[in-house]
Scaffold this motif. Structure first.
Motif, mmCIF file in Angstrom:
data_model
loop_
_atom_site.group_PDB
_atom_site.id
_atom_site.type_symbol
_atom_site.label_atom_id
_atom_site.label_comp_id
_atom_site.label_asym_id
_atom_site.label_seq_id
_atom_site.Cartn_x
_atom_site.Cartn_y
_atom_site.Cartn_z
ATOM 1 N N LEU A 142 0.806 -1.218 0.000
ATOM 2 C CA LEU A 142 0.000 0.000 0.000
ATOM 3 C C LEU A 142 0.840 1.269 0.000
ATOM 4 O O LEU A 142 0.628 2.173 -0.805
ATOM 5 N N MET A 143 1.819 1.351 0.907
ATOM 6 C CA MET A 143 2.536 2.616 1.038
ATOM 7 C C MET A 143 3.403 2.911 -0.194
ATOM 8 O O MET A 143 3.507 4.059 -0.636
ATOM 9 N N VAL B 38 -4.528 11.760 -1.116
ATOM 10 C CA VAL B 38 -4.542 10.308 -1.271
ATOM 11 C C VAL B 38 -5.840 9.769 -0.689
ATOM 12 O O VAL B 38 -6.225 10.125 0.429
ATOM 13 N N LEU B 39 -6.517 8.911 -1.463
ATOM 14 C CA LEU B 39 -7.764 8.294 -1.018
ATOM 15 C C LEU B 39 -7.691 6.781 -1.170
ATOM 16 O O LEU B 39 -7.040 6.273 -2.084
ATOM 17 N N ASP B 40 -8.381 6.071 -0.279
ATOM 18 C CA ASP B 40 -8.624 4.651 -0.488
ATOM 19 C C ASP B 40 -9.583 4.454 -1.659
ATOM 20 O O ASP B 40 -10.234 5.407 -2.106
ATOM 21 N N GLY B 41 -9.709 3.221 -2.111
ATOM 22 C CA GLY B 41 -10.584 2.918 -3.240
ATOM 23 C C GLY B 41 -12.006 2.598 -2.857
ATOM 24 O O GLY B 41 -12.762 2.054 -3.671
ATOM 25 N N GLY C 158 -5.076 6.692 7.362
ATOM 26 C CA GLY C 158 -4.439 6.556 6.053
ATOM 27 C C GLY C 158 -5.368 6.676 4.875
ATOM 28 O O GLY C 158 -4.916 6.917 3.751
ATOM 29 N N MET C 159 -6.684 6.517 5.103
ATOM 30 C CA MET C 159 -7.593 6.485 3.949
ATOM 31 C C MET C 159 -7.803 7.838 3.294
ATOM 32 O O MET C 159 -8.310 7.932 2.193
ATOM 33 N N GLU D 273 2.641 3.492 8.307
ATOM 34 C CA GLU D 273 3.131 4.587 7.473
ATOM 35 C C GLU D 273 2.432 5.907 7.805
ATOM 36 O O GLU D 273 3.041 6.983 7.737
ATOM 37 N N HIS D 274 1.149 5.862 8.156
ATOM 38 C CA HIS D 274 0.435 7.098 8.494
ATOM 39 C C HIS D 274 0.884 7.645 9.848
ATOM 40 O O HIS D 274 0.871 8.859 10.064
#
Length: 572
Positions: A204-205, A222-225, A309-310, A335-336
């Motif tokens: 992901l990162m 940055v967005l999640d799907g 993170g999303m 990572e976030h």
């Protein structure tokens, strides 16, 4: 966003074919196109007819009389499902791929506009007309097609066109050919969409890092799907980035139900995301009453411990100045936290914007299935602690990640480049970050705990642990694993804590209880001592923790038996 002018006959033929491929419920999709200005009064609610749900099952075997209320569809109509329980379960089971109800997702449609969720104060704010444009990065892997495309169209249909430079889709090694074909068709035929593919999944990162590096504007989000934005979400983000060029921002994230796709209406000023300073596990902590009173209902940006993170927004040059995401971290997780802490320490601020509202479907991250036996999250935590934490807190966090020497821990790898980034940016000590957060919330941060580590019973050789039984947190014993749920702390104030829970004896009884996520643990019922004879004694009752029956911990009269003796900390 219309089709590109360059479409030829073959492309149009592919589009028509894809419509039948992607949407097995074509008639429903036609009936559920978004009508932005249209309201649907309750008397207009109607039942729907579902056709061509599956070529292998007759329609009448799936959908009978529709009478089970589901929720609002794309255009506000109410959706009903089969009253026949067997038919309903069939549809539901066939539709749970990717942990969302794809059948219901199809009924909702792709281009719905969610209701405006902003507080009334936000609607009165006028933003400058010259806000900068932004690049949107959406990473995905084995995503639900409707959820992913609804994320894309939510951004394109809800945001001012002049503010969106591009939408970059990063496919991190998806194998689903249906998903890959669907996304490619939309990316080919809709302006501003750019598709990047990682043939081998990077995690992901690293997928996010690649997308950010490809952006062509000064700012990125940055967005999640599996997200949908709401009206007015973008302008507060861009305005704040102009005001605070070194800000790391997130929206107020509400919940999209993965069954009905309805959006929640949660409060934005009750709690925020943080992480435990011992285990480094995420947790939500409540704002103090004093801090909420100080804000007095304000919709101005709220400082955050870490961004989820999303959804993250940042100035690209500042992100790269801080080294981006740590390339030594692997796959998913932490990572976030790393990005948030170093933003605070290196001259930036981390904030949530109450006037920017988005919805997110909470589901297991598809990256979690990578290398299930590899301890990559522990490795990521160790890299974070080694570089960004200091002093006693760093040592304590690393000790937990080392699993109290009960098992092998991963090598964090080369850290010199990360340390160099911290030096070159003249970043502050870690205590600066802790003080910032402590100013807003009651949250335990260890200073000089009396005892820390895994606790093993001398008689049974089992370790103290905790479990959820009947909705309650219960103290038990279990085989010694050394995991964070077995890492107990006797604090400087003689309280016993494990992860987010505090051990007490219910006043007037000898019944043990664990309370989670509380803000006050100062009462006498929370006081314990660890005696020289290895007993753990409750101060008020004078009784001792006892492993009474296997995996059952009780409070009994102290009789100096081996069932009342504990090795704490356990180091071998």
């Amino acid at each position: 966003m219309g089709p590109k002018v360059s479409c030829n006959f073959s492309v149009l033929f592919c589009i028509i074919s894809a419509i039948f491929l992607i949407y097995g419920i074509s008639r429903i999709y036609q009936n559920h196109q978004v009508r932005r200005e249209r309201n649907f009064p309750e008397q207009n609610v109607k039942k729907l007819t579902v056709e061509n749900t599956s070529p292998s099952v007759k329609q009448q075997e799936i959908v009978t009389e529709l009478s089970t209320y589901l929720g609002p569809g794309a255009d506000g109509e109410q959706i009903y499902l089969p009253a026949n329980r067997e038919h309903y379960e069939y549809i539901r089971n066939k539709s749970l791929l990717h942990e969302v109800n794809n059948f219901n997702s199809d009924l909702v449609g792709l281009k719905r506009i969610l209701p405006d969720q902003r507080p009334e104060k936000c609607k009165d704010i006028q933003y400058p007309s010259d806000l900068p444009e932004v690049s949107i990065v959406i990473t995905f892997r084995e995503e639900s097609v409707p959820s992913l495309l609804r994320t894309v169209y939510s951004v394109l249909e809800t945001s001012p066109d002049r503010l969106i430079k591009e939408v970059i889709l990063v496919d991190d090694g998806s194998k689903d050919e249906f998903l890959k074909a669907a996304v490619e068709i939309h990316a080919t035929n809709v302006d501003k969409i750019k598709l990047l593919r990682n043939e081998q999944a990077l995690g992901l990162m690293r997928a996010r890092q690649r997308g950010i590096e490809e952006t062509g504007s000064d700012y990125f989000i940055v967005l999640d799907g599996h997200i949908e934005v709401t009206p007015g979400w973008l302008e507060p983000v861009l305005y704040r980035l102009v005001q605070e060029p070194n800000a790391l921002l997130t929206s107020h994230i509400m919940v999209l139900n993965k069954e009905t796709f309805e959006i929640s209406r949660g409060d934005h000023d009750i709690a925020f995301m943080f992480f435990d300073q011992i285990t480094l596990n995420e947790l939500w902590v409540k704002y103090t009453n004093d801090y909420r009173a100080y804000r007095n209902g304000s919709v101005s940006p709220i400082p955050y411990g870490i961004v989820p993170g999303m959804m993250t927004a940042m100035r690209k040059s500042f992100f790269l100045q801080l080294g981006g995401f740590d390339p030594g971290m692997e796959i998913w997780g932490v990572e976030h936290m790393e990005l948030s802490v170093k933003t605070w320490l290196c001259g930036g601020v981390v904030e949530m914007l109450p006037c920017s509202k988005i919805g997110h479907i909470y589901r297991a991250a598809p990256w979690q299935s990578f290398h299930p036996h590899q301890r990559y999250v522990s490795k990521n935590m160790m890299r974070f602690a080694h570089v960004w934490m200091d002093g006693y807190l760093q040592k304590l966090a690393l000790r937990v990640q080392h699993k109290s020497n009960l098992s092998h821990w991963p090598d964090p790898g080369d850290l010199e480049d990360r340390h160099k980034i911290r030096r070159e940016n003249n970043c502050k000590p870690y205590q600066y970050y802790v003080d910032k957060i402590q100013n807003m919330t009651h949250n335990y941060v260890p200073k000089s705990p009396r005892v820390t580590g895994v606790v093993r019973n001398e008689q049974t050789k089992a370790c103290l642990d905790h479990a959820t039984i009947g909705g309650n947190f219960v103290l038990i014993t279990y085989s010694c694993t050394g995991d964070s749920n077995q890492f107990f702390v006797l604090t400087e104030d003689n309280n016993i804590r494990v992860e987010r829970s505090w051990l007490l004896v219910i006043p007037g009884s000898t019944k043990l209880k664990l309370l989670r996520d509380i803000t006050d643990w100062s009462g006498p019922e929370f006081l314990w001592t660890f005696e020289n004879n290895s007993t753990i004694k409750h101060t008020v009752t004078g009784k001792c923790l006892t492993e009474n029956v296997r995996q059952n911990v009780t409070l009994e009269d102290c009789v100096n038996s081996r069932s009342q003796m504990w090795k704490w900390p356990l180091t071998a």
